[in-house]
Structure formats: structure tokens, C-alpha cells
Design a protein around this motif. Structure first.
Motif, short mmCIF file in Angstrom:
data_model
loop_
_atom_site.label_atom_id
_atom_site.label_comp_id
_atom_site.label_asym_id
_atom_site.label_seq_id
_atom_site.Cartn_x
_atom_site.Cartn_y
_atom_site.Cartn_z
N ALA A 11 0.83 -1.21 0.00
CA ALA A 11 0.00 0.00 0.00
C ALA A 11 0.86 1.25 0.00
CB ALA A 11 -0.93 -0.01 1.21
N ILE A 12 1.88 1.29 0.83
CA ILE A 12 2.76 2.46 0.90
C ILE A 12 3.53 2.63 -0.41
CG2 ILE A 12 4.82 3.41 2.02
CD1 ILE A 12 3.67 2.30 4.67
N LEU A 82 -3.98 4.15 6.05
CA LEU A 82 -2.74 4.90 5.87
C LEU A 82 -2.97 6.36 6.22
CD1 LEU A 82 -1.38 3.58 2.45
CD2 LEU A 82 -0.70 2.89 4.74
N PHE A 83 -1.99 6.94 6.90
CA PHE A 83 -2.05 8.35 7.28
C PHE A 83 -1.10 9.14 6.39
CE2 PHE A 83 -3.15 6.00 11.12
CZ PHE A 83 -4.40 6.55 11.38
N PHE A 84 -1.57 10.26 5.90
CA PHE A 84 -0.82 11.14 5.01
C PHE A 84 -0.63 12.48 5.70
CE2 PHE A 84 -2.98 8.07 2.49
CZ PHE A 84 -2.15 7.80 1.42
N GLU A 85 0.61 12.96 5.71
CA GLU A 85 0.89 14.30 6.21
C GLU A 85 1.80 14.96 5.18
OE1 GLU A 85 2.75 16.70 10.02
OE2 GLU A 85 2.41 14.55 10.16
N GLY A 86 1.33 16.07 4.65
CA GLY A 86 2.11 16.69 3.60
C GLY A 86 1.82 18.16 3.45
N VAL A 98 -8.31 4.42 3.53
CA VAL A 98 -8.34 2.98 3.76
C VAL A 98 -8.11 2.30 2.42
CG1 VAL A 98 -9.74 1.03 4.51
CG2 VAL A 98 -9.88 3.21 5.73
N VAL A 99 -7.15 1.40 2.40
CA VAL A 99 -6.75 0.73 1.17
C VAL A 99 -7.15 -0.74 1.26
CG1 VAL A 99 -4.82 0.23 -0.37
CG2 VAL A 99 -4.78 2.29 1.05
N GLU A 100 -7.90 -1.20 0.27
CA GLU A 100 -8.25 -2.61 0.20
C GLU A 100 -7.28 -3.29 -0.76
OE1 GLU A 100 -11.62 -5.55 -1.67
OE2 GLU A 100 -12.15 -3.46 -1.35
N LEU A 101 -6.65 -4.35 -0.27
CA LEU A 101 -5.68 -5.09 -1.07
C LEU A 101 -6.12 -6.53 -1.23
CD1 LEU A 101 -3.78 -3.22 1.16
CD2 LEU A 101 -2.24 -3.72 -0.69
N VAL A 113 -9.36 2.31 -2.95
CA VAL A 113 -8.97 3.31 -1.95
C VAL A 113 -10.22 4.07 -1.57
CG1 VAL A 113 -7.53 5.33 -1.48
CG2 VAL A 113 -6.68 3.53 -3.00
N SER A 114 -10.47 4.21 -0.25
CA SER A 114 -11.66 4.91 0.19
C SER A 114 -11.35 5.75 1.44
CB SER A 114 -12.78 3.91 0.50
OG SER A 114 -12.43 3.09 1.59
N LEU A 115 -12.33 6.56 1.81
CA LEU A 115 -12.21 7.39 3.01
C LEU A 115 -12.44 6.59 4.28
CD1 LEU A 115 -14.01 10.59 1.76
CD2 LEU A 115 -11.59 10.34 2.29
N ASP A 116 -13.18 5.49 4.19
CA ASP A 116 -13.45 4.69 5.39
C ASP A 116 -13.37 3.22 5.12
OD1 ASP A 116 -16.44 6.04 4.60
OD2 ASP A 116 -16.27 3.88 4.42
#
Length: 116
Positions: A11-12, A82-86, A98-101, A113-116
Motif C-alpha cells: 500500500a505504501i 494509511l495516514f498522510f501528512e504533507g 483505507v486501502v483494500e488489497l 482506496v476509500s475514506l473509510d
């Protein structure tokens, strides 16, 4: 350091290719056919950031949730937060996705990829 056989790593890496590479080729390799079709329809990294992910950054740091997803060695699918800071145009932004794999041929691939 994450093990390359876990879904968090895939995911990353997927997002790292979208935010740090010049093309989407690296993200295609980490995508299911469904996600590949979606990414290809937007053509460029910036378009994917804006329209698919709804998160644009000039620079970004990506981290998995501190909660472990459990044992994944026999799992066929996983959901990872996953948390994003940018930074974008000098402003700091924080967000989460939230990533579905899915495991396909013993490789973790991003399906959605979704918000929840």
C-alpha cells in the motif's frame, strides 16, 4: 522498516509511486486490473492525485496505522489504514485513506482506496 511481503508495504509503495514518481508505471505493478483501468483513465500522477484520491501534495509522508492488521501470511485480502501528512502550496494537510488489497499470485495488489 516494513517487510515486502505484507500488505502495508504494498500500500505504501503504491502511493509512493503516485506521489514521487514521474509516471504511474510503478503503481500499475501494485494494482489489480480494476485499479489499473481506473488509474490509466486519468493518465498522469497529478490527475490521479486530484480526481481519484482527492489528495494533492507537493511533499508527503505516508505511514500505516499503528494497529497491526494481524497475521497476513494466509490471508487473501486486507484493509489497511494509511495516514498522510504533507504540504501543498505552503499549507500543511493531514488525511487518511483505507486501502483494500487482494493477494494475487502471492503479491499484494491495491484494489480500492476509500475514506473509510
Amino acid at each position: 522498516m516494513l517487510d515486502s511481503d505484507i500488505p502495508e508495504f504494498a500500500a505504501i509503495q503504491f502511493f509512493d509511486h503516485i506521489y514521487h514518481d514521474k509516471t504511474l508505471d510503478g503503481s500499475f505493478q501494485l494494482s489489480t486490473p480494476k485499479m489499473q483501468r481506473l488509474l490509466r483513465s486519468y493518465h498522469t500522477n497529478k490527475s490521479v492525485q486530484k480526481h481519484v484520491l482527492n489528495m494533492r501534495f507537493d511533499t508527503v509522508k505516508i505511514q500505516p496505522s499503528t494497529r497491526s492488521a494481524g497475521r497476513n501470511e494466509f490471508a487473501k485480502d486486507a484493509k489497511i489504514a494509511l495516514f498522510f501528512e504533507g504540504e501543498l502550496d505552503g499549507d500543511i494537510f493531514k488525511d487518511m485513506r483505507v486501502v483494500e488489497l487482494l493477494r494475487i499470485d502471492n503479491k499484494w495488489k491495491v484494489n480500492s482506496v476509500s475514506l473509510d
